[in-house]
Motif scaffolding. Sequence first.
Motif, PDB file in Angstrom:
ATOM      1  N   ALA A  11      -6.544   1.203   4.978  1.00 43.27           N
ATOM      2  CA  ALA A  11      -6.105   0.688   3.686  1.00 43.27           C
ATOM      3  C   ALA A  11      -5.403  -0.655   3.848  1.00 43.27           C
ATOM      4  CB  ALA A  11      -5.181   1.702   3.020  1.00 43.27           C
ATOM      5  N   LEU A  12      -4.568  -0.778   4.856  1.00 45.54           N
ATOM      6  CA  LEU A  12      -3.880  -2.047   5.105  1.00 45.54           C
ATOM      7  C   LEU A  12      -4.877  -3.142   5.477  1.00 45.54           C
ATOM      8  CD1 LEU A  12      -0.825  -0.646   7.094  1.00 45.54           C
ATOM      9  CD2 LEU A  12      -0.751  -1.659   4.809  1.00 45.54           C
ATOM     10  N   GLU A  13      -5.850  -2.797   6.290  1.00 43.12           N
ATOM     11  CA  GLU A  13      -6.861  -3.779   6.682  1.00 43.12           C
ATOM     12  C   GLU A  13      -7.709  -4.204   5.483  1.00 43.12           C
ATOM     13  OE1 GLU A  13      -8.932  -1.730   9.762  1.00 43.12           O
ATOM     14  OE2 GLU A  13      -7.484  -2.286  11.335  1.00 43.12           O
ATOM     15  N   ALA A  14      -8.057  -3.247   4.631  1.00 45.10           N
ATOM     16  CA  ALA A  14      -8.915  -3.550   3.482  1.00 45.10           C
ATOM     17  C   ALA A  14      -8.224  -4.443   2.463  1.00 45.10           C
ATOM     18  CB  ALA A  14      -9.369  -2.250   2.817  1.00 45.10           C
ATOM     19  N   THR A  15      -6.912  -4.276   2.321  1.00 47.89           N
ATOM     20  CA  THR A  15      -6.173  -5.068   1.327  1.00 47.89           C
ATOM     21  C   THR A  15      -5.555  -6.330   1.904  1.00 47.89           C
ATOM     22  OG1 THR A  15      -4.161  -3.786   1.782  1.00 47.89           O
ATOM     23  CG2 THR A  15      -5.602  -2.985   0.014  1.00 47.89           C
ATOM     24  N   GLY A  16      -5.430  -6.387   3.229  1.00 47.52           N
ATOM     25  CA  GLY A  16      -4.764  -7.517   3.854  1.00 47.52           C
ATOM     26  C   GLY A  16      -3.248  -7.465   3.724  1.00 47.52           C
ATOM     27  N   LEU A  17      -2.720  -6.332   3.290  1.00 49.25           N
ATOM     28  CA  LEU A  17      -1.278  -6.186   3.126  1.00 49.25           C
ATOM     29  C   LEU A  17      -0.641  -5.648   4.402  1.00 49.25           C
ATOM     30  CD1 LEU A  17      -1.236  -4.655  -0.478  1.00 49.25           C
ATOM     31  CD2 LEU A  17      -0.783  -7.030   0.173  1.00 49.25           C
ATOM     32  N   LYS A  18       0.644  -5.898   4.570  1.00 47.82           N
ATOM     33  CA  LYS A  18       1.358  -5.431   5.757  1.00 47.82           C
ATOM     34  C   LYS A  18       2.518  -4.485   5.416  1.00 47.82           C
ATOM     35  CE  LYS A  18       0.313  -9.323   8.787  1.00 47.82           C
ATOM     36  NZ  LYS A  18       0.872 -10.335   9.731  1.00 47.82           N
ATOM     37  N   ARG A  19       2.735  -4.282   4.122  1.00 51.61           N
ATOM     38  CA  ARG A  19       3.856  -3.435   3.697  1.00 51.61           C
ATOM     39  C   ARG A  19       3.312  -2.077   3.248  1.00 51.61           C
ATOM     40  NH1 ARG A  19       5.583  -6.767   0.297  1.00 51.61           N
ATOM     41  NH2 ARG A  19       6.862  -7.912   1.785  1.00 51.61           N
ATOM     42  N   VAL A  60       0.867  -1.183   0.000  1.00 49.06           N
ATOM     43  CA  VAL A  60       0.000   0.000   0.000  1.00 49.06           C
ATOM     44  C   VAL A  60       0.897   1.224   0.000  1.00 49.06           C
ATOM     45  CG1 VAL A  60      -1.623   1.390   1.363  1.00 49.06           C
ATOM     46  CG2 VAL A  60      -1.974  -1.077   1.126  1.00 49.06           C
ATOM     47  N   ALA A  61       0.612   2.188  -0.864  1.00 50.07           N
ATOM     48  CA  ALA A  61       1.408   3.408  -0.943  1.00 50.07           C
ATOM     49  C   ALA A  61       0.571   4.599  -0.479  1.00 50.07           C
ATOM     50  CB  ALA A  61       1.897   3.639  -2.363  1.00 50.07           C
ATOM     51  N   PRO A 104     -10.667  14.841  10.078  1.00 48.18           N
ATOM     52  CA  PRO A 104     -11.727  14.837   9.073  1.00 48.18           C
ATOM     53  C   PRO A 104     -11.924  13.504   8.367  1.00 48.18           C
ATOM     54  CG  PRO A 104      -9.828  16.105   8.337  1.00 48.18           C
ATOM     55  CD  PRO A 104      -9.612  15.797   9.768  1.00 48.18           C
ATOM     56  N   MET A 105     -13.189  13.171   8.193  1.00 47.57           N
ATOM     57  CA  MET A 105     -13.648  11.993   7.464  1.00 47.57           C
ATOM     58  C   MET A 105     -13.214  10.678   8.103  1.00 47.57           C
ATOM     59  SD  MET A 105     -13.460  13.203   3.459  1.00 47.57           S
ATOM     60  CE  MET A 105     -14.449  11.811   2.883  1.00 47.57           C
ATOM     61  N   THR A 106     -12.833  10.707   9.364  1.00 43.70           N
ATOM     62  CA  THR A 106     -12.508   9.458  10.057  1.00 43.70           C
ATOM     63  C   THR A 106     -13.738   8.861  10.738  1.00 43.70           C
ATOM     64  OG1 THR A 106     -11.830  10.670  12.058  1.00 43.70           O
ATOM     65  CG2 THR A 106     -10.120  10.147  10.435  1.00 43.70           C
ATOM     66  N   ASP A 107     -14.839   9.623  10.759  1.00 40.33           N
ATOM     67  CA  ASP A 107     -16.068   9.124  11.371  1.00 40.33           C
ATOM     68  C   ASP A 107     -16.965   8.444  10.354  1.00 40.33           C
ATOM     69  OD1 ASP A 107     -16.675  11.385   9.952  1.00 40.33           O
ATOM     70  OD2 ASP A 107     -17.990  12.259  11.474  1.00 40.33           O
ATOM     71  N   ARG A 108     -16.453   8.234   9.167  1.00 39.27           N
ATOM     72  CA  ARG A 108     -17.211   7.536   8.127  1.00 39.27           C
ATOM     73  C   ARG A 108     -16.287   6.523   7.459  1.00 39.27           C
ATOM     74  NH1 ARG A 108     -18.234  12.761   4.419  1.00 39.27           N
ATOM     75  NH2 ARG A 108     -18.361  13.676   6.522  1.00 39.27           N
ATOM     76  N   PRO A 109     -16.831   5.481   6.836  1.00 36.38           N
ATOM     77  CA  PRO A 109     -15.976   4.463   6.230  1.00 36.38           C
ATOM     78  C   PRO A 109     -15.231   5.003   5.016  1.00 36.38           C
ATOM     79  CG  PRO A 109     -18.281   4.069   5.699  1.00 36.38           C
ATOM     80  CD  PRO A 109     -18.263   5.163   6.715  1.00 36.38           C
ATOM     81  N   GLY A 110     -14.202   4.281   4.620  1.00 39.15           N
ATOM     82  CA  GLY A 110     -13.467   4.652   3.422  1.00 39.15           C
ATOM     83  C   GLY A 110     -12.123   5.290   3.721  1.00 39.15           C
TER      84      GLY A 110
END
Length: 344
Positions: free
Chosen positions: A260-268, A137-138, A206-212
Amino acid sequence: MQKGTDMLILGIETSCDETGLALYCGERGLLAHALHSQVDLHAEYGGVVPELASRDHVRKTLPLLREICRRAGVESTEIEGVAYTRGPGLIGALLVGAALGRSLAWAWRVPAVGVHHMEGHLLAPMLEPEPPAFPFVALLVSGGHSLLVEVQGVGQYRILGESVDDAAGEAFDKTAKLLGLPYPGGPALAKLAERGNPGRFQFPRPMTDRPGCDFSFSGLKTAAITMWRSLEPTSENRADVARAFEEAVVDTLAIKCRRALEATGLKRLVVAGGVGANQRLRARLRDLAAERGGEVHYPRLEFCTDNGAMIAYAGWRRLASGQREDLGIEVLPRWPLDQLTAAN
């Protein structure tokens, strides 16, 4: 990649207010790079003046080319390809680099390729001794862009989140200017924040109280300025507002990176762009990666901001895979990252 991975490539970066040139060889790595910053030129105006930026690129590109060839001990006849920033950026500034790059390639009878500026930033950590492996994830954070991207390979990008208004770097610069800090504002605000009292002021994330994973920093900038205007203009108050603003930006970026890391399952995680040099952000993301059993990669500090080395490397990847531009000169001031094709 196809045959020709040891190509010697000239990279030219002129997307905004820094002129960067570099020589990269697939076999020997980065041979030389040089950068001219226009900070002093634009400081008088408190921001980048596009026409002045373009004219300064015209003055500096060829002297920098001679400089890097001298440093690398390379003759122009040895250069096997030219990469230049095609976009996004200021149209006049982009045209300077594109016209020079395409003209040199024609004169030297070598291939040329236009590079996406943000792909250059994304791949800048590949210039380090221990580059990140795909996929990752970048987080790309600069004055004009805030992006979270899932990266499977060169040109294989899926946008996870982006700015809906001000980018993080833009919000830093605008807030700094309204606080009365000198240009360039982002680094000045970060330096001032070191003296601020943590916890005295609290600004929204900002925008941390909604998904995405999308970003919005315009409201945060407004909150900081509203707070500043309600206070006595003392050095302590200014530092405390700067500290609270920086912490809000860093927290927001960290929260979105976690998602983003959780959504993709990536750790890097790879972090690039000018805001990636912020030390508070680096510390926070290092802790985040450690918590998840992952790792975070950055380019060296001199390659966080715009530079020719990242363009030379990205251009090498694309030229080595067989990509070529025709004789036309076209730049793209707006160019979505996910429109790029893959480079093997």
